[in-house]
Design a protein around this motif. Sequence first.
Motif, PDB file in Angstrom:
ATOM      1  N   GLU A   1       0.818  -1.215   0.000  1.00  0.00           N
ATOM      2  CA  GLU A   1       0.000   0.000   0.000  1.00  0.00           C
ATOM      3  C   GLU A   1       0.852   1.267   0.000  1.00  0.00           C
ATOM      4  OE1 GLU A   1      -3.748   1.451   2.573  1.00  0.00           O
ATOM      5  OE2 GLU A   1      -3.921  -0.324   1.324  1.00  0.00           O
ATOM      6  N   ARG A   2       1.972   1.247   0.697  1.00  0.00           N
ATOM      7  CA  ARG A   2       2.876   2.401   0.682  1.00  0.00           C
ATOM      8  C   ARG A   2       3.447   2.601  -0.722  1.00  0.00           C
ATOM      9  NH1 ARG A   2       7.125   2.251   5.094  1.00  0.00           N
ATOM     10  NH2 ARG A   2       5.362   2.894   6.355  1.00  0.00           N
ATOM     11  N   GLY A   3       3.725   1.507  -1.399  1.00  0.00           N
ATOM     12  CA  GLY A   3       4.198   1.600  -2.773  1.00  0.00           C
ATOM     13  C   GLY A   3       3.179   2.264  -3.681  1.00  0.00           C
ATOM     14  N   LEU A   4       1.906   1.941  -3.485  1.00  0.00           N
ATOM     15  CA  LEU A   4       0.855   2.573  -4.285  1.00  0.00           C
ATOM     16  C   LEU A   4       0.714   4.060  -3.958  1.00  0.00           C
ATOM     17  CD1 LEU A   4      -1.944  -0.144  -4.108  1.00  0.00           C
ATOM     18  CD2 LEU A   4      -0.601   0.497  -6.111  1.00  0.00           C
ATOM     19  N   SER A   5       0.685   4.368  -2.678  1.00  0.00           N
ATOM     20  CA  SER A   5       0.455   5.770  -2.298  1.00  0.00           C
ATOM     21  C   SER A   5       1.612   6.669  -2.709  1.00  0.00           C
ATOM     22  CB  SER A   5       0.190   5.896  -0.798  1.00  0.00           C
ATOM     23  OG  SER A   5       1.342   5.574  -0.056  1.00  0.00           O
ATOM     24  N   SER A   6       2.842   6.152  -2.631  1.00  0.00           N
ATOM     25  CA  SER A   6       3.969   7.000  -3.030  1.00  0.00           C
ATOM     26  C   SER A   6       4.014   7.174  -4.552  1.00  0.00           C
ATOM     27  CB  SER A   6       5.290   6.455  -2.501  1.00  0.00           C
ATOM     28  OG  SER A   6       5.552   5.190  -3.055  1.00  0.00           O
ATOM     29  N   LYS A   7       3.604   6.162  -5.274  1.00  0.00           N
ATOM     30  CA  LYS A   7       3.617   6.233  -6.735  1.00  0.00           C
ATOM     31  C   LYS A   7       2.423   7.027  -7.269  1.00  0.00           C
ATOM     32  CE  LYS A   7       5.776   3.901  -9.931  1.00  0.00           C
ATOM     33  NZ  LYS A   7       7.136   4.165 -10.330  1.00  0.00           N
TER      34      LYS A   7
ATOM     35  N   VAL B   1      -5.410   1.143   4.544  1.00  0.00           N
ATOM     36  CA  VAL B   1      -4.441   0.567   5.485  1.00  0.00           C
ATOM     37  C   VAL B   1      -3.512   1.650   6.019  1.00  0.00           C
ATOM     38  CG1 VAL B   1      -2.563  -1.101   5.743  1.00  0.00           C
ATOM     39  CG2 VAL B   1      -4.631  -1.743   4.513  1.00  0.00           C
ATOM     40  N   GLU B   2      -3.150   2.601   5.184  1.00  0.00           N
ATOM     41  CA  GLU B   2      -2.321   3.715   5.662  1.00  0.00           C
ATOM     42  C   GLU B   2      -3.073   4.567   6.672  1.00  0.00           C
ATOM     43  OE1 GLU B   2       1.075   5.162   2.803  1.00  0.00           O
ATOM     44  OE2 GLU B   2      -0.915   5.505   1.918  1.00  0.00           O
ATOM     45  N   ILE B   3      -4.358   4.740   6.481  1.00  0.00           N
ATOM     46  CA  ILE B   3      -5.171   5.488   7.450  1.00  0.00           C
ATOM     47  C   ILE B   3      -5.164   4.754   8.784  1.00  0.00           C
ATOM     48  CG2 ILE B   3      -7.509   6.258   8.005  1.00  0.00           C
ATOM     49  CD1 ILE B   3      -7.858   6.724   4.915  1.00  0.00           C
ATOM     50  N   MET B   4      -5.297   3.425   8.734  1.00  0.00           N
ATOM     51  CA  MET B   4      -5.253   2.627   9.962  1.00  0.00           C
ATOM     52  C   MET B   4      -3.900   2.793  10.656  1.00  0.00           C
ATOM     53  SD  MET B   4      -5.733  -1.492  10.411  1.00  0.00           S
ATOM     54  CE  MET B   4      -6.955  -1.463   9.135  1.00  0.00           C
TER      55      MET B   4
ATOM     56  N   LEU C   1      -3.236   4.423  14.425  1.00  0.00           N
ATOM     57  CA  LEU C   1      -2.515   3.774  15.519  1.00  0.00           C
ATOM     58  C   LEU C   1      -1.333   4.621  15.987  1.00  0.00           C
ATOM     59  CD1 LEU C   1      -2.601   0.081  14.275  1.00  0.00           C
ATOM     60  CD2 LEU C   1      -3.650   0.968  16.373  1.00  0.00           C
ATOM     61  N   ARG C   2      -0.679   5.319  15.063  1.00  0.00           N
ATOM     62  CA  ARG C   2       0.438   6.194  15.443  1.00  0.00           C
ATOM     63  C   ARG C   2      -0.007   7.356  16.325  1.00  0.00           C
ATOM     64  NH1 ARG C   2       1.954   5.727   9.874  1.00  0.00           N
ATOM     65  NH2 ARG C   2       3.645   4.221   9.684  1.00  0.00           N
ATOM     66  N   MET C   3      -1.286   7.653  16.336  1.00  0.00           N
ATOM     67  CA  MET C   3      -1.785   8.712  17.227  1.00  0.00           C
ATOM     68  C   MET C   3      -1.495   8.351  18.686  1.00  0.00           C
ATOM     69  SD  MET C   3      -5.341   9.624  15.196  1.00  0.00           S
ATOM     70  CE  MET C   3      -6.143  10.351  16.604  1.00  0.00           C
ATOM     71  N   PHE C   4      -1.395   7.065  18.981  1.00  0.00           N
ATOM     72  CA  PHE C   4      -1.034   6.602  20.330  1.00  0.00           C
ATOM     73  C   PHE C   4       0.474   6.517  20.503  1.00  0.00           C
ATOM     74  CE2 PHE C   4      -5.273   4.952  19.564  1.00  0.00           C
ATOM     75  CZ  PHE C   4      -5.933   5.335  20.721  1.00  0.00           C
ATOM     76  N   GLY C   5       1.211   6.639  19.404  1.00  0.00           N
ATOM     77  CA  GLY C   5       2.663   6.557  19.383  1.00  0.00           C
ATOM     78  C   GLY C   5       3.115   5.520  18.381  1.00  0.00           C
ATOM     79  N   PRO C   6       4.290   5.713  17.808  1.00  0.00           N
ATOM     80  CA  PRO C   6       4.791   4.771  16.802  1.00  0.00           C
ATOM     81  C   PRO C   6       4.877   3.329  17.302  1.00  0.00           C
ATOM     82  CG  PRO C   6       6.146   6.739  16.848  1.00  0.00           C
ATOM     83  CD  PRO C   6       5.199   6.841  18.001  1.00  0.00           C
TER      84      PRO C   6
END
Length: 183
Positions: free
Chosen positions: A95-101, A108-111, A115-120
């Motif tokens: 998914e990161r490959g798609l979003s960067s391209k 999935v990136e939103i998810m 989760l990072r809102m609680f910390g990495p």
Amino acid sequence: MLFPNPGQENTAQTLAITLNAAREKEISQIVIASTAGEVALAFLPYAHEFRIVCVGHAYYFRPDVPNTMSDEVQEKIREGGMILYFGSHVLSGAERGLSSKLQGTYPVEIMAHTLRMFGPGVKVGVECAVMALDAGLIEPSPLIAVGGTGRGADTAIILTPASASRILDTKVHEILCKPSYYR
């Protein structure tokens, strides 16, 4: 426990909190994230007491580096009785490959960002537990997942993972420790 700062300075205390909680709550499975192997080596003396799965970076996570963990460290981890796993990151990967391209944002990136809102380390802990379950290395029962911010370990959570195909059934039961990001 809230640590005043993120980072590897919290690794020893995260290890102690993890082991105490696992013993107290009779949790036999621990999943840890370790990119170069320092966190895995810290947990290695306990690999005969608990089923510990170390999830490392996927191969070629960095395009010019086949693996961020040396062969020597991998051998030491395996010889010490820890399970070592490398695979596509369930909360980024393709998914990161798609979003960067394609310059978009995908579910999935939103998810992952939520989760990072609680910390990495919370995001990493959930991700590594799901990856270990998908690989058949753990059971879908409560476990402790350990992640961090950059290098080292600064986050431990108790969760019951679900497979990637049912990731929204994953349950985070408790955050044992994490850094405070309040400044």
